[in-house]
Design a protein around this motif. Structure first.
Motif, PDB file in Angstrom:
ATOM      1  N   UNK A 171       0.821  -1.231   0.000  1.00  0.00           N
ATOM      2  CA  UNK A 171       0.000   0.000   0.000  1.00  0.00           C
ATOM      3  C   UNK A 171       0.846   1.270   0.000  1.00  0.00           C
ATOM      4  N   UNK A 172       2.051   1.203   0.560  1.00  0.00           N
ATOM      5  CA  UNK A 172       2.944   2.368   0.530  1.00  0.00           C
ATOM      6  C   UNK A 172       3.309   2.695  -0.915  1.00  0.00           C
ATOM      7  N   UNK A 173       3.643   1.650  -1.706  1.00  0.00           N
ATOM      8  CA  UNK A 173       3.966   1.877  -3.117  1.00  0.00           C
ATOM      9  C   UNK A 173       2.773   2.475  -3.851  1.00  0.00           C
ATOM     10  N   UNK A 174       1.613   1.902  -3.629  1.00  0.00           N
ATOM     11  CA  UNK A 174       0.432   2.322  -4.385  1.00  0.00           C
ATOM     12  C   UNK A 174       0.021   3.759  -4.053  1.00  0.00           C
ATOM     13  N   UNK A 175       0.047   4.116  -2.761  1.00  0.00           N
ATOM     14  CA  UNK A 175      -0.444   5.422  -2.339  1.00  0.00           C
ATOM     15  C   UNK A 175       0.645   6.470  -2.178  1.00  0.00           C
ATOM     16  N   UNK A 176       1.891   6.110  -2.487  1.00  0.00           N
ATOM     17  CA  UNK A 176       2.998   7.030  -2.243  1.00  0.00           C
ATOM     18  C   UNK A 176       2.844   8.353  -2.991  1.00  0.00           C
TER      19      UNK A 176
END
Length: 258
Positions: A171-176
């Motif tokens: 989720x960090x990658x997706x929402x970064x």
């Protein structure tokens, strides 16, 4: 549903059924890849800002999507192996790691090539790029853990734990790009909003994404089937397959000699 779930946990059943899937999946993957690549690289219109350099999107976006989905598949297989002790889940977890690492590397390299004409540099310590690099190292960590243990049981447990812990990065990658001030452009495709891409550019991209999913499935099936044969080599059903294959080779050799 539970009967099918337990069947999927059988290496023998999976090997047999996946052999029926492979030819059709391979044909579909090749067809979609050719269609999407030709359409995207040769017939899609030129972007008014980036020119033809934007066409790397037809490799970058699909490989990035597979890198994320592949990791979640690996983590899910790790959870199943820990909870239900399924042999097939352990095999899938191991086989998904190198394929996912390869897709992540393609994503990083294609992104760097795209970044040079867009940002003026191949690499910046951007939130999206940095978290994607961490994902690559997580994949390598799972691969290294398998090689570090001689005991399969200990290796499976360690890799399952690392896979589950590393899933926090997804989720960090997706929402970064939404959470931080990022050079990286927002997501091209969104579930809740209509894409801003022109349909003539979007359609080949969707085809390429489908093609990459099929390619991933083919590679995972091939690798999983090979690993199953290696692990189950002392079982009766694998020995029968080996004898049958050896007999086919001998018969073909005799026909060739005649």
């Amino acid at each position: 549903m539970w009967t099918f779930f337990h069947k999927m946990g059988s290496p023998r059943w999976f090997y047999q059924i996946s052999g029926q899937w492979l030819p059709w999946l391979s044909l579909l993957a090749i067809s979609l890849l050719l269609l999407g690549a030709v359409w995207g690289l040769a017939f899609a219109p030129t972007d008014y800002k980036q020119g033809n350099s934007y066409r790397i999107i037809y490799v970058h976006v699909p490989s990035s999507a597979i890198a994320l989905v592949g990791y979640m598949l690996m983590a899910t297989a790790g959870a199943i192996s820990l909870i239900w002790k399924m042999k097939l889940a352990e095999v899938v977890m191991k086989c998904a790691a190198p394929i996912g690492a390869g897709m992540t590397l393609i994503s990083l390299c294609s992104g760097a090539l795209w970044g040079k004409p867009t940002w003026g540099t191949y690499w910046v310590w951007d939130a999206r790029l940095t978290s994607m690099l961490i994902l690559f190292f997580l994949y390598l960590g799972v691969i290294a853990l398998y090689e570090a243990f001689e005991d399969n049981i200990s290796a499976n447990k360690a890799c399952a734990v690392l896979s589950l812990v590393g899933s926090v990065n997804i989720p960090i990658i997706y929402w970064s790009v939404e959470w931080w001030n990022s050079l990286h452009q927002p997501a091209t495709l969104k579930l809740t909003k209509e894409s801003t891409m022109h349909p003539d550019m979007l359609q080949p991209l969707l085809i390429m994404i489908a093609a990459f999913y099929c390619i991933y499935a083919v590679l995972l099936l091939l690798y999983t089937r090979t690993e199953i044969l290696q692990r189950e080599r002392n079982t009766k059903w694998v020995k029968e397959i080996v004898r049958s294959s050896a007999g086919s080779v001998e018969r073909n050799a005799e026909r060739g000699a005649v």
